[in-house]
Scaffold this motif. Structure first.
Motif, PDB file in Angstrom:
ATOM      1  N   ILE A   1       0.848  -1.204   0.000  1.00  0.00           N
ATOM      2  CA  ILE A   1       0.000   0.000   0.000  1.00  0.00           C
ATOM      3  C   ILE A   1       0.881   1.252   0.000  1.00  0.00           C
ATOM      4  O   ILE A   1       0.673   2.166  -0.776  1.00  0.00           O
ATOM      5  N   ILE A   2       1.875   1.252   0.872  1.00  0.00           N
ATOM      6  CA  ILE A   2       2.790   2.399   0.888  1.00  0.00           C
ATOM      7  C   ILE A   2       4.188   1.897   1.268  1.00  0.00           C
ATOM      8  O   ILE A   2       4.379   1.362   2.363  1.00  0.00           O
ATOM      9  N   ALA A   3       5.134   2.034   0.359  1.00  0.00           N
ATOM     10  CA  ALA A   3       6.478   1.498   0.590  1.00  0.00           C
ATOM     11  C   ALA A   3       7.192   2.285   1.688  1.00  0.00           C
ATOM     12  O   ALA A   3       6.918   3.467   1.908  1.00  0.00           O
ATOM     13  N   ALA A   4       8.109   1.597   2.358  1.00  0.00           N
ATOM     14  CA  ALA A   4       8.784   2.181   3.518  1.00  0.00           C
ATOM     15  C   ALA A   4       9.499   3.488   3.210  1.00  0.00           C
ATOM     16  O   ALA A   4       9.579   4.360   4.061  1.00  0.00           O
ATOM     17  N   VAL A   5       9.986   3.653   1.975  1.00  0.00           N
ATOM     18  CA  VAL A   5      10.696   4.897   1.670  1.00  0.00           C
ATOM     19  C   VAL A   5       9.811   6.120   1.841  1.00  0.00           C
ATOM     20  O   VAL A   5      10.316   7.229   1.990  1.00  0.00           O
TER      21      VAL A   5
ATOM     22  N   ALA B   1       0.785   5.673  -3.157  1.00  0.00           N
ATOM     23  CA  ALA B   1       0.092   4.434  -2.800  1.00  0.00           C
ATOM     24  C   ALA B   1       0.217   3.413  -3.931  1.00  0.00           C
ATOM     25  O   ALA B   1       0.183   3.771  -5.111  1.00  0.00           O
ATOM     26  N   PHE B   2       0.388   2.174  -3.585  1.00  0.00           N
ATOM     27  CA  PHE B   2       0.432   1.055  -4.546  1.00  0.00           C
ATOM     28  C   PHE B   2       1.480   1.262  -5.641  1.00  0.00           C
ATOM     29  O   PHE B   2       1.282   0.872  -6.792  1.00  0.00           O
ATOM     30  N   GLU B   3       2.591   1.842  -5.272  1.00  0.00           N
ATOM     31  CA  GLU B   3       3.624   2.159  -6.253  1.00  0.00           C
ATOM     32  C   GLU B   3       4.080   0.941  -7.061  1.00  0.00           C
ATOM     33  O   GLU B   3       4.206   1.019  -8.278  1.00  0.00           O
ATOM     34  N   THR B   4       4.328  -0.199  -6.373  1.00  0.00           N
ATOM     35  CA  THR B   4       4.809  -1.374  -7.118  1.00  0.00           C
ATOM     36  C   THR B   4       3.722  -1.900  -8.047  1.00  0.00           C
ATOM     37  O   THR B   4       4.006  -2.384  -9.131  1.00  0.00           O
ATOM     38  N   VAL B   5       2.457  -1.789  -7.626  1.00  0.00           N
ATOM     39  CA  VAL B   5       1.363  -2.247  -8.496  1.00  0.00           C
ATOM     40  C   VAL B   5       1.240  -1.323  -9.707  1.00  0.00           C
ATOM     41  O   VAL B   5       1.065  -1.774 -10.835  1.00  0.00           O
ATOM     42  N   ARG B   6       1.364  -0.035  -9.459  1.00  0.00           N
ATOM     43  CA  ARG B   6       1.254   0.936 -10.561  1.00  0.00           C
ATOM     44  C   ARG B   6       2.337   0.734 -11.613  1.00  0.00           C
ATOM     45  O   ARG B   6       2.195   1.182 -12.741  1.00  0.00           O
ATOM     46  N   ALA B   7       3.444   0.076 -11.208  1.00  0.00           N
ATOM     47  CA  ALA B   7       4.517  -0.183 -12.175  1.00  0.00           C
ATOM     48  C   ALA B   7       4.188  -1.382 -13.064  1.00  0.00           C
ATOM     49  O   ALA B   7       4.847  -1.614 -14.069  1.00  0.00           O
ATOM     50  N   GLU B   8       3.140  -2.152 -12.699  1.00  0.00           N
ATOM     51  CA  GLU B   8       2.778  -3.323 -13.512  1.00  0.00           C
ATOM     52  C   GLU B   8       1.960  -2.870 -14.712  1.00  0.00           C
ATOM     53  O   GLU B   8       1.045  -2.069 -14.557  1.00  0.00           O
TER      54      GLU B   8
ATOM     55  N   HIS C   1       0.348   4.996   8.014  1.00  0.00           N
ATOM     56  CA  HIS C   1       0.579   5.618   6.709  1.00  0.00           C
ATOM     57  C   HIS C   1      -0.215   4.897   5.623  1.00  0.00           C
ATOM     58  O   HIS C   1      -0.592   5.507   4.630  1.00  0.00           O
ATOM     59  N   ALA C   2      -0.454   3.595   5.809  1.00  0.00           N
ATOM     60  CA  ALA C   2      -1.237   2.849   4.816  1.00  0.00           C
ATOM     61  C   ALA C   2      -2.651   3.418   4.756  1.00  0.00           C
ATOM     62  O   ALA C   2      -3.190   3.669   3.675  1.00  0.00           O
ATOM     63  N   ALA C   3      -3.247   3.649   5.919  1.00  0.00           N
ATOM     64  CA  ALA C   3      -4.595   4.231   5.942  1.00  0.00           C
ATOM     65  C   ALA C   3      -4.566   5.682   5.451  1.00  0.00           C
ATOM     66  O   ALA C   3      -5.458   6.116   4.718  1.00  0.00           O
ATOM     67  N   TRP C   4      -3.536   6.423   5.844  1.00  0.00           N
ATOM     68  CA  TRP C   4      -3.448   7.819   5.370  1.00  0.00           C
ATOM     69  C   TRP C   4      -3.312   7.868   3.859  1.00  0.00           C
ATOM     70  O   TRP C   4      -3.893   8.732   3.203  1.00  0.00           O
ATOM     71  N   ALA C   5      -2.519   6.952   3.294  1.00  0.00           N
ATOM     72  CA  ALA C   5      -2.325   6.939   1.846  1.00  0.00           C
ATOM     73  C   ALA C   5      -3.649   6.637   1.142  1.00  0.00           C
ATOM     74  O   ALA C   5      -4.005   7.286   0.160  1.00  0.00           O
ATOM     75  N   LEU C   6      -4.392   5.660   1.677  1.00  0.00           N
ATOM     76  CA  LEU C   6      -5.689   5.331   1.075  1.00  0.00           C
ATOM     77  C   LEU C   6      -6.631   6.527   1.178  1.00  0.00           C
ATOM     78  O   LEU C   6      -7.294   6.902   0.207  1.00  0.00           O
TER      79      LEU C   6
END
Ligand code: SF4
Lengths: 187, 478
Positions: free
Chosen positions: A24-28, A42-49, A79-84
């Protein structure tokens, strides 16, 4: 916090199970000292697919997310909830949620709605073309195709969501009980 | 919560209820609160905006761990070196400003006692049996090794605890994980907890508090119990508990924040009463035979994706559940592995020995035993040993473990979270493959595109000296 009673709009048909907080939100991106602005990461790795749902303009700003079981597993990072929330998500529909995420969700105005997998499968299909409605008052998720799925929700959490309540203020109304406990037990 | 025979969890719960909500949710008193730099800035900001103070600074302890670089922190004159990454520096500065403003006791970033919160808590004796302990980090479950009801919380809850020293908590169901028998040679607490997660799944403990019972755990060291309790969260449960016993008391006695003198005697007497009553009921029970557990590695991107080191990368089609099949396919793709491949043939280039799961002195000793007299393989690009705290580091240096590691080609670092989550400069590069003693093998956890295999410290050492996932039992003999 803003009160949420009824959520209506497009639902991102993500469907994946074991969506962890790192996904949902990478540690960086945890190095922020404020709550806002995380949505774009949010979902950065998914957005790269290639061909992922998050890139589909039809779902830009969608208030609902549909996922598989064990949503929000992993770390306690709020941060996961904040990102969503920053993405505009007001409800996540999944067959189950991690305990910690379930708590972080309602505290940030996100309804964590539990439905059985077969209901989720039907909503995943419908969501590609139609908006969904999550009604917290009636505790029903519905679609224009006539789906009506009822869900249960912890009454305390539901009240907090529907009234946009400040939990600390509520707790401080128990000040006498807290003080009595401290006098009794804490050295 | 309950009458008659009670579990350890129920006893701690009952002793901390301040008020009861309508639906079973209770306001629990929180005895101990650990604060670190990543999940607290927004909580302090919330207090400031509402004009609230920290109710019980004396029950709170702050320490920075996640962002700190593991390279030298002071120059030759003992002056603090600046942190290069501006955002990390800002987060650390925010913590320091907040603890000064709100009067929260802390361990300084350059103090010898600094370390990962979950290593520091037990080590200082801040963590005590029968207490409720929280921290804005899910691996807070670790403290359950000492019989504390410990769980990770989000930032809103951090703010709530700072302001009120309480939390609204829903009672959990109880689950017993009972393990009997002796762990084989080369098989550690880490292998056991990976095996347990493989058995029950990452959602297996959702909604439950796990109590670890049985003679395998009774004989396990406190450090081993900390490793097991730590990864309770990977099994889906928010807390994992061990009943305090003689080993617990021996571990805690004389620790700086533990009770001393007469207070110690009283405390021990009370702690003896905490164990689960004979006829207490668990909502779920899982039994495991310790002799079945082999050195274990993960092959996928979820901690439930485990196999014995003697095994193969599984066929995704071998899973009954279609969702699990799809997840396994995706995982193999991400991990760059082929179904049917022997795990022992998987080459690794990065080694990480550290994290709150496996960075205590026993872990470093176990790794050093394998490394002693050997060199890391030429194919290894990066091999880090990151002790869990400054005190662990000193102890290891006193025992000469640092020399064993550095002579073999490892980097010997300053304490912190490091490559467990790659918030500081310690990262695995994209498509890099790492044998790691940490707790999460999620996609991107150790850096974008990084491929993580979770292993025990001895197995990480075995991977370092062979350049591949290797069976430690072939390198050292009983
Ligand atoms: S070592 Fe890893 S799991 Fe432990 S507290 Fe640090 S980041 Fe979290």
């Amino acid at each position: 916090m803003k009160a949420v009673k009824r959520i209506h709009g497009r639902a991102i048909p993500f469907g994946r199970r074991n969506v962890d907080t790192d996904l949902i939100i990478a540690a960086v991106h945890l190095k922020t000292i404020s709550r806002a602005g995380l949505g774009r990461h949010a979902f950065e790795t998914v957005r790269a697919e290639p061909g992922n749902v998050f890139a589909d303009p039809a779902f830009a700003g969608a208030p609902i997310l549909i996922a598989g079981e064990n949503f929000g597993c992993g770390s306690s990072r709020e941060h996961a909830a904040w990102a969503l929330a920053d993405m505009g998500i007001e409800a996540v529909i999944a067959p189950s949620f991690s305990d910690i995420f379930g708590g972080n969700a309602y505290r940030n105005g996100i309804a964590a709605v539990v439905l059985a997998q077969n209901a989720i499968d039907r909503l995943l299909d419908a969501a590609w073309r139609y908006p969904l409605t999550v009604d917290l008052e009636a505790m029903i998720v519905s679609s224009p195709l006539g789906h009506r799925f009822t869900f249960e929700m912890d009454p305390f959490r539901r009240d907090c969501l529907m009234e946009g309540r400040d939990e600390i203020a509520l707790t401080l109304s128990h000040e006498d009980a807290i003080r009595a406990y401290e006098e009794r037990t804490v050295p | 919560m309950s009458r008659g025979a009670r579990t350890l969890y129920e006893k701690i719960w009952d002793a901390h209820v301040v008020a009861r909500g309508e639906d079973g949710t209770c306001l629990l008193y929180i005895d101990r609160h650990l604060v670190h730099e990543v999940t607290s800035p927004q909580a302090f900001e919330g207090l400031r905006l509402a004009g609230r103070s920290v109710r019980r600074p004396d029950l709170t302890l702050a320490v920075a761990d996640h962002n700190l670089p593991t390279t030298r922190r002071v120059d030759a004159n003992g002056n603090r070196l600046p942190i290069e990454n501006a955002e990390s520096a800002e987060q650390l500065a925010a913590l320091e400003a907040n603890i000064a403003e709100f009067g929260v006791p802390s361990i300084e970033a350059t103090a010898p006692e600094q370390g990962i919160v979950h290593v520091v808590g037990p080590e200082r004796g801040f963590t005590l049996p029968g207490t409720t302990l929280v921290c804005g980090d899910s691996h807070t479950a670790a403290h359950g090794a000492l019989g504390a009801l410990a769980f990770g919380i989000g930032t809103s809850e951090v703010e709530h605890v700072l302001a009120t020293q309480t939390l609204w908590v829903r009672p959990s169901k109880t689950m017993e994980v009972r393990v009997d028998g002796r762990l084989g040679f080369g098989v550690s607490a880490k292998d056991l907890i990976l095996f347990i997660i493989g058995r029950i799944g990452t959602a297996g403990g959702t909604g439950h508090v796990i109590e670890y019972r049985g003679d395998t755990f009774a004989e396990m060291s406190i450090e081993g119990r900390l490793t097991v309790a730590n990864m309770t969260i990977e099994a889906g449960a928010r807390s994992g508990l061990f009943a305090p016993d003689e080993a617990t008391f021996a571990y805690l006695k004389g620790r700086p924040m533990a009770p001393q003198g007469e207070a110690w005697e009283h405390a021990v007497a009370a702690w003896r009463e905490l164990a689960t009553d004979d006829r207490a009921h668990f909502d779920r029970s899982v039994r495991i035979d310790a002799t079945e557990v082999a050195p274990t590695v993960t092959w996928g991107t979820s901690p439930e994706d485990v196999a014995p080191i003697t095994g193969k990368v599984p066929e995704p089609d071998s899973f009954a559940d279609p969702a699990r099949r799809a997840a396994a396919r995706k995982a193999l793709d991400y991990m760059g592995l082929t179904a049917g491949q022997m795990l022992r043939d998987v080459a690794v280039e990065h080694i990480f020995i550290g994290s709150c799961t496996n960075s205590r002195i026993e872990d470093l000793r176990a790794a050093a035993d394998v490394v002693r007299g050997r060199k890391i393989s030429d194919s290894i690009k990066q091999a880090l040993v990151v002790p869990g705290s400054g005190l662990v580091k000193r102890q290891a240096e006193a025992e000469g473990l640092d020399r064993i590691f550095t002579e073999a080609g490892f980097d010997w670092r300053e304490p912190g979270c490091s490559m467990c989550l790659a918030m500081n400069p310690d990262k695995v590069p994209p498509q890099g493959r790492c044998a790691s003693t940490s707790n999460r093998n999620f996609a991107g956890r150790q850096g974008p595109g990084a491929r993580t295999h979770l292993v025990s410290p001895a197995m990480a050492a075995a991977a370092a000296v062979t350049g591949r996932l290797a069976d430690v039992r072939e390198l050292v003999k009983p």
